[in-house]
Each structure stands twice: as C-alpha cells, then as structure tokens.
Write an enzyme that holds these catalytic residues in place. Structure first.
Site, short mmCIF file in Angstrom:
data_model
loop_
_atom_site.label_atom_id
_atom_site.label_comp_id
_atom_site.label_asym_id
_atom_site.label_seq_id
_atom_site.Cartn_x
_atom_site.Cartn_y
_atom_site.Cartn_z
N ASP A 239 1.32 -1.08 0.07
CA ASP A 239 0.09 -0.20 -0.61
C ASP A 239 0.12 1.26 0.09
O ASP A 239 1.29 1.87 0.97
CB ASP A 239 -0.54 0.39 1.44
CG ASP A 239 -2.02 1.10 1.70
OD1 ASP A 239 -1.92 1.80 0.42
OD2 ASP A 239 -2.85 0.55 2.05
N HIS A 337 -8.39 -0.48 -9.36
CA HIS A 337 -7.85 0.63 -8.40
C HIS A 337 -7.14 1.11 -8.95
O HIS A 337 -7.44 2.27 -8.84
CB HIS A 337 -7.79 0.02 -7.11
CG HIS A 337 -7.66 0.68 -5.93
ND1 HIS A 337 -8.00 2.26 -5.96
CD2 HIS A 337 -6.24 1.77 -5.27
CE1 HIS A 337 -7.70 3.02 -4.65
NE2 HIS A 337 -6.50 2.41 -4.61
#
Length: 428
Positions: A239, A337
């Site tokens: 992330d 995404h």
C-alpha cells in the site's frame, strides 16, 4: 478507493529518521534514575548496518532516540517517514473563546509539542506515561476546521479550499466521528509516547476546546522487515507504491499552498488535509481468491508488481495500462483500482497520503470494525481529493469492499518558527 495500493506514504522499514542526536526524557526529580544510553550526540535513528542489515533495537540502535524537529517551514508529520503509531483527534472550541483564547491554546500546544519532540517532559500536565522513552520520532500536526474561523471571529480569513466535501455515492458518514474545529495528528514509533502526547494536549485544552472524536491507528514498525519495503494494509496489499515523492518535479505545488495564489497569505507553506475513516469489508474481501483480489487492485499481491508485468518485475515497475493478457483482454481490468486512481486518469490530480490501519474489535454482526484512517495532504482538496474520489466512487471495483464512515477537511498552517507557534501567521 483513495486508500489502497497506490495511496499511502509508507514507513521506511529500516526506520530511517531525520534525527539530530540522542535525547532522554527528564525524570522529573526521581532520585537515582538512569539515562537512556546512546552512541553519542551524532547517533542517527537509522539502524541499518551495511554488513548485517537491520539490527535489533538496543540502547544505541533503538527507536527511542529518533526525533523530528518541531519548528520549521512545514509542520512535522507531513514529509517525514510514517511512524508505527498514530493518534488522531478533533476538538471543538468552547463558546466565547474567541481569537485570544485560541491563540493562547495554540501557544501552549506548540510549546509542549516542541518539548516532547526532543524527549523532554510536557510543559503542563506531565503524566509520566512516557517517562522511560525517548521521543520515538514524535510529531504533532495541527489543522483548523471550517467552524473554527466563525467561532474565533476569523470568518474573513477562512481559506477558499476549506469547504465541505460533496456527498459521494455510498457514503455512510457519522458526523460525530468527523469534522471538528481543531484537528490533531500525533505520530510516534511507540504507542505510549503517542497516547501520552494526546492526553497532555487534551488536558491543556480543558475549558478552551473539548474532544469531539479520537481514533488510533498503526503501521508497520520500523525494522520489522529484513529489508526496506512498502508496508501492507489490512487487505494484505502492498500500500503506497504510487504516492508522489518529494524529489519529483512539481511535488511541492501538489502538497503545499504557495504564496500569491488563490489561498490566503497566512496559509502559504501550509496544506490541506482530508481525513476519511474507511472500514474495509474484510470478511467479503478474504472470501475472494487471490487472483480475484489482484484483478480488483490491478497488482500482484505477492510483490505489488502491476498485472501484465514479467515475473521478475516488482512494485516499482511502471504500470502499463495498455498491457494485454494472453486472451487479448486488458491485463489490468477497466475497473481496477490502480487504473481508476491513476493521476493520468484524473487530470494529474495527486495527494500525499499517509494512511494508518485501525482495528477496533467487532461490530454487532460479528464483522471486523477495521480498515484505514485515510490522511491526504494537498494544496487544494477541490483539485486533489474531490475529483479523484468522484471517479473512484463511480467506477472503482474496490469500492464494493469499503464503507466511508467519517470525514473531515482541515487547513494545516505552515510550521512554527523558533520561538513561535503553529497558527501564528493567522492570529498575529
């Protein structure tokens, strides 16, 4: 979502810090107490050894001595490596406080934060919770909500970018857990140091500002991995890969307010912060096979490499949105995404994200109350967060596994000069 694989600033796993020597926490008159032992005034927080790699924490190599200067052009907690722990809170000003009362509180908070940043006892209400620790890279970052300007008689100085976010599809916001007149972000590599700092500031605000909401978050502890790498969120995804970097051209213009622009002069060198509490539907996510998870994100889960990249690729391999699989279909799906969130797909809109995970037990239905405390610094939310989130809400496959449950927008003043306080450019 604005929160996943291309979203957050991650802690360097080696724990590199902008340290300037060792510090110790004074012992408040306790007789016979010892010192934090260090390697000398020039010791740094980085625990890397070129021969052996990261070392186990110890007196000369632990996290405690690392410190981040409180005073400077920008507030701490924006550009520095992400710490392992965060305490977030917002306060509402009491009636009748006015400009003078706000100034007095910010002076008190700034003085105390500067002391704690070098490992010294708090100026007032020292509770000794963090007595044995150094500063552990403590940062205290302050922001102003829209309501503060009316309550302090400063409505004419409210920044143009400080306006409510529009309603996004599927938002389920709880007003009691968002917004607020004064925002505080406290980061540290030790949980007690962060909690101690919040408790001290809360007590110092008594009679001037009352706590509206509070949240605790965590990230990977420096040194937890064998080599530096981007951390993972609670979905198991690497992330923060595509976050803008300070060395990139145009970085400052994306993150900080510049003098002479649309925003007021007092905010030059400051920023805007968007906060979102985003619950991850982990039971649903974890029911997906790994290959399905990867298609939702657009990256391999094992190493963060973009789909369609060769086996030897890694998370820093440039994303090829035109890459095709053996069947001729897009390797990165149209609703993945990283495709929907890419700056190229959003007119170049970008934010500096510093997200922290949270896990607050179980909800009434037995599902985890867990997810991401999303934090994004930017020069103007109307040109950063808002257009990106509009697009994500419409077409991001990851949105099916998220619930936005709290929100806030804050103007973050520039840093305080030596002898000054945060907010001085607004109030003096």
């Amino acid at each position: 979502m604005e929160t996943s694989t291309d979203s957050t600033v991650q802690q360097d796993a080696t724990g590199g810090r902008p340290a300037s020597g060792l510090t110790r926490r004074a012992l408040l008159g306790t007789a016979g107490a010892g010192l934090v032992v260090g390697a000398g005034a020039g010791a740094a927080a980085d625990r890397r050894d070129p021969a052996t790699g990261p070392k186990a924490p110890g007196p000369a190599h632990g996290l405690g001595p690392a410190r981040v200067a409180f005073h400077g052009e920008h507030q701490g907690g924006i550009l520095e490596p992400q710490q392992a722990r965060v305490q977030l809170a917002a306060f509402d000003l009491a009636g009748g406080v006015g400009r003078d009362g706000l100034r007095a509180l910010l002076k008190r908070w700034s003085r105390t934060a500067a002391l704690m940043a070098v490992g010294e006892p708090a100026d007032e209400f020292e509770n000794q919770v963090a007595l044995d620790a150094g500063p552990c890279s403590l940062t205290v970052t302050l922001g102003f909500g829209a309501g503060l300007f009316d309550k302090a008689g400063l409505a004419d100085r409210r920044p143009a970018g400080l306006e409510p976010l529009p309603a996004f599809p599927a938002d389920a916001l709880d007003p009691a857990r968002g917004d607020g007149d004064l925002f505080v972000q406290i980061g540290a590599d030790d949980a007690l140091v962060a909690v101690h700092a919040l408790r001290v500031l809360q007590r110092q605000a008594a009679g001037t500002a009352a706590l509206r909401w509070q949240a605790s978050g965590f990230a990977r502890t420096p040194g937890a991995t064998a080599h530096p790498m981007t951390g993972r969120n609670l979905m198991g995804q690497i992330d923060g890969t595509n976050n803008p970097q300070p060395a990139e051209e145009g970085f400052a213009a994306k993150v900080f307010v510049t003098a002479g622009g649309e925003q007021p002069a007092w905010l030059a060198g400051g920023s805007f912060l968007v906060f979102r509490r985003i619950r991850m539907l982990l039971d649903n996510w974890e029911a997906l096979p790994v290959d399905r998870q990867e298609r939702v994100i657009g990256r391999r889960k094992s190493d963060g490499a973009p789909l369609g990249a060769p086996a030897e690729a890694g998370e820093r391999t440039p994303v090829d949105l035109a890459a095709q699989g053996a069947d001729g279909a897009l390797a990165i799906p149209s609703d993945a995404h990283i495709r929907v969130a890419a700056p190229a797909a959003n007119g170049g809109a970008a934010m500096l994200r510093r997200g922290f995970s949270y896990h607050d037990g179980l909800l009434a239905d037995g599902s985890p109350d867990a997810g991401l405390l999303f934090l994004a610094f930017q020069a103007d939310p109307r040109k950063g967060f808002t257009p990106v989130q509009r697009k994500l809400a419409r077409g991001d496959g990851l949105s099916r596994f998220l619930r936005h449950e709290a929100s806030g927008v804050y103007a973050v003043p520039p840093g305080a000069p030596e002898g000054g306080y945060v907010g001085q450019t607004l109030l003096d």
